[in-house]
Design an enzyme around this catalytic site. Structure first.
Site, PDB file in Angstrom:
ATOM      1  N   GLY A 123       4.229   2.377  -0.327  1.00 37.26           N
ATOM      2  CA  GLY A 123       5.073   2.616  -1.406  1.00 37.26           C
ATOM      3  C   GLY A 123       6.663   2.228  -0.997  1.00 37.26           C
ATOM      4  O   GLY A 123       7.135   1.358  -0.266  1.00 37.26           O
ATOM      5  N   GLU A 147      11.402 -10.355  -0.567  1.00 35.16           N
ATOM      6  CA  GLU A 147      11.313 -10.893   1.076  1.00 35.16           C
ATOM      7  C   GLU A 147      11.732 -12.543   1.366  1.00 35.16           C
ATOM      8  O   GLU A 147      11.934 -12.868   2.348  1.00 35.16           O
ATOM      9  CB  GLU A 147       9.580 -10.896   1.060  1.00 35.16           C
ATOM     10  CG  GLU A 147       9.139 -11.265   2.546  1.00 35.16           C
ATOM     11  CD  GLU A 147       7.810 -11.017   2.750  1.00 35.16           C
ATOM     12  OE1 GLU A 147       7.045 -10.308   1.972  1.00 35.16           O
ATOM     13  OE2 GLU A 147       7.304 -11.280   3.784  1.00 35.16           O
ATOM     14  N   ARG A 156       7.195  -0.410  14.658  1.00 33.50           N
ATOM     15  CA  ARG A 156       5.823  -1.469  14.164  1.00 33.50           C
ATOM     16  C   ARG A 156       5.988  -2.507  15.265  1.00 33.50           C
ATOM     17  O   ARG A 156       5.009  -2.983  15.629  1.00 33.50           O
ATOM     18  CB  ARG A 156       6.281  -2.040  12.876  1.00 33.50           C
ATOM     19  CG  ARG A 156       5.044  -2.746  12.335  1.00 33.50           C
ATOM     20  CD  ARG A 156       5.488  -3.233  10.965  1.00 33.50           C
ATOM     21  NE  ARG A 156       5.207  -1.809   9.860  1.00 33.50           N
ATOM     22  CZ  ARG A 156       5.082  -2.129   8.713  1.00 33.50           C
ATOM     23  NH1 ARG A 156       5.410  -3.200   8.078  1.00 33.50           N
ATOM     24  NH2 ARG A 156       4.805  -1.082   7.863  1.00 33.50           N
ATOM     25  N   GLN A 203       0.635  -1.442   0.081  1.00 28.56           N
ATOM     26  CA  GLN A 203       0.116   0.133  -0.075  1.00 28.56           C
ATOM     27  C   GLN A 203       0.813   1.269  -0.040  1.00 28.56           C
ATOM     28  O   GLN A 203       0.754   2.210  -1.085  1.00 28.56           O
ATOM     29  CB  GLN A 203      -0.940  -0.090   1.370  1.00 28.56           C
ATOM     30  CG  GLN A 203      -1.844  -0.863   0.986  1.00 28.56           C
ATOM     31  CD  GLN A 203      -3.067  -0.984   2.074  1.00 28.56           C
ATOM     32  OE1 GLN A 203      -2.895  -0.292   2.857  1.00 28.56           O
ATOM     33  NE2 GLN A 203      -3.808  -2.108   2.054  1.00 28.56           N
TER      34      GLN A 203
END
Ligand code: SIN
Length: 540
Positions: free
Chosen positions: A51, A365, A282, A49
């Site tokens: 960027g 990833e 986070r 989402q």
């Protein structure tokens, strides 16, 4: 049985941002890109989402971005890799603009930059608010379609790397399209690039597509590649709790735009926990939401005052998820839960994207370059995938072209046939696995929960008897996460142990694993568990 055989110079498993970047930059080498679905569908890249983090603002700098990255990584971030990817960030954005990707701009032509947690500056280069992945993938796919050196094989699932006597021969898989049943595909190549994405799909709550279950890690592990940092699974604080699987993401940029986190008593519970409040790293946000939920509270994202009616324009994707669930975020709060989002660990690579196995490369990833350490700074992952995608292509371009050896693939096909019996029954076990991983290896772990996770996985393995390739991969990857989580007797970044709540300098290192260490590590967990049980019995 039909068997289709391809002979490219390079085979790339995975068609997200990393895989397509490698493919584009490999010209004129002949490339085969394998995707599980139609190109661009059901990949984490398309779903991303916010960027790409890039220090493009005149008041920002690469040094500030590097410092934020390493601070967030909690002592384990590889500074050399951080410098490499961040120094390439401006050029990476320019490359994308050159192939036609449109980023959000201000009226004066400068980038309209978003802000996310733990960034000291607005530096998220995005597109159409929260639709960056869709636009970046559109640009890359349009480019791929123009290039003759690339063949895309869609709807193919890879089962094995063909590998004998330390030599890689290619990959073997099958078309997943039900109209082409039992149709095997063999891609012979002496260079294989794994760009298969993450593994959120092994957890019950995840933002990842179902196809992200660590397939690349399992493929690499089967041929003996070294894995690292497997215990570091990053949970995103704000999945939209609408009872959907996968869980839709509410981008962190919403908090960057001023949204608050509150519980059902309207308490802004991050106040007093971290000076950055809702924009704390986070891991800290996710762990505190978990604490709230564990204490019986509900948690919401509140955009009513600080974003209000602009929500629809600023975050169109999230707005559409909300309206489908009957919620208007300009007037109502959004219920949220933390969800498995990004895997920091993976196949260990060097600065050139090489794994420990000759001819096997990895980026995106699925790889572990070490840059994220114990906690990833938001929006650094697309940057890493784009920069390393190019590095891997440039490195392979330097290698001499080799004639692909003819291989007898029948032994691999037999293995596959055994694996795919009873696909429907496998679903039951897949759900059991996802559920135990979420419960026992989720945001908070401890010795007992990790051991319980292991015993569940061993039971699932015994009862399912190799009935599905996907389930086998999930079992293998779960075992590596379990062993990493067990060994790391400390809390660091996104790895939180309730029995070792502090960082411990003894663990200021990356934990490597491979199929050669796995059995011993598993026996160690079982032994330790048995000893504790014995002590408890003797004490009672
Ligand atoms: C988000 O948009 O919040 C996700 C960004 C990321 O995971 O890097």
């Amino acid at each position: 049985m039909v068997e289709q055989i391809y002979n490219p110079d390079v085979v790339i498993v995975g068609g997200g941002v990393a895989g397509l970047t490698v493919a584009i930059n490999l010209a004129p080498r002949k490339v085969c890109v394998i995707t599980k679905d139609s190109l661009g569908i059901n990949t984490s890249s398309t779903w991303s989402q916010a960027g790409i983090a890039a220090s493009v603002d005149k008041n920002d700098s690469n040094e500030m971005h590097i410092s934020d990255t390493l601070k967030t990584a909690k002592g384990l971030g590889n500074e050399t890799v951080a410098r490499k990817i961040i120094s390439e960030s401006k050029a990476t954005i320019k490359d994308l603009e050159e192939i036609g990707v449109k980023f959000d701009k201000n009226p004066d032509g400068s980038f309209n930059l978003g802000l996310e947690g733990a960034h000291s500056h607005n530096r998220i280069v995005g597109s159409k608010g929260d639709s960056s992945g869709i636009e970046i993938m559109r640009g890359l796919i349009d480019e791929v379609k123009k290039l003759d050196h690339i063949t895309v094989l869609e709807n193919v699932s890879i089962d094995s790397i063909m590998h004998e006597n330390n030599t890689i021969y290619g990959v073997i898989g099958r078309f997943t399209d039900k109209n082409i049943p039992n149709n095997h595909v063999v891609i012979q190549s002496s260079h294989i690039v794994l760009a298969t994405g993450g593994l959120g799909g092994i957890f019950a709550n995840t933002t990842n597509p179902r196809t992200s279950y660590g397939e690349g890690i399992a493929l690499a592990a089967q041929v003996g590649a070294v894995l690292t940092d497997m215990e570091f699974v990053q949970f995103h604080p704000t999945g939209l709790d609408f009872g959907l699987d996968p869980t839709p993401l509410a981008t962190e940029a919403i908090r960057g735009a001023g949204a608050h986190l509150i519980n059902q008593n309207s308490e802004r519970f991050m106040l007093g926990i971290h000076e950055e409040v809702e924009l704390a790293p986070r891991d800290i946000i996710a762990q505190n939401i978990f604490k709230q939920i564990d204490a019986g509270n509900s948690v919401f994202l509140d955009c009513r005052k600080n974003i209000g009616i602009d929500f629809k324009i600023k975050f169109p994707q999230v707005y559409s998820y909300c309206t489908k669930a009957g919620i208007d975020p300009s007037k109502e709060m959004m219920p949220i839960i933390p969800v498995a989002h990004y895997h920091i660990g993976g196949v260990k690579t060097d600065l050139r994207g090489r794994t420990s196995v000759e001819g096997l490369w990895c980026c995106g990833e699925a790889s572990a370059t070490g840059v994220h350490g114990a906690n990833r700074l938001a929006s650094n992952s697309l940057l890493e995938a784009l920069v390393f995608g190019k590095i891997v292509a440039n490195e392979i371009n330097k290698e001499p072209l080799k004639q692909n050896a003819e291989v007898i693939s029948s032994s691999f096909i037999r293995t596959y046939k055994e694996k795919t019996k009873n696909k429907i029954r496998a679903k039951k076990f897949i759900w059991q696995l996802r559920s135990t991983m979420m419960r026992n290896l989720g945001i908070v772990r401890n010795q007992a929960s990790i051991a319980k996770g292991l015993s569940d996985i061993i039971r699932i393995e015994r009862e399912s008897r190799g009935m599905s390739a996907k389930l086998n991969d999930m079992i293998l990857v779960s075992k590596f996460i379990i062993c990493g989580a067990f060994k790391r007797e400390e809390s660091r970044g996104c790895h939180l142990r309730s029995d070792f709540t502090e960082e411990n300098d003894k663990f200021l290192k990356h934990l490597d694993q491979s199929k050669h260490t796995l059995e011993k590590d598993i026996l160690n967990i079982i032994d330790r568990r048995n000893n504790i049980d014995k002590e408890n019995i003797l004490a009672s």
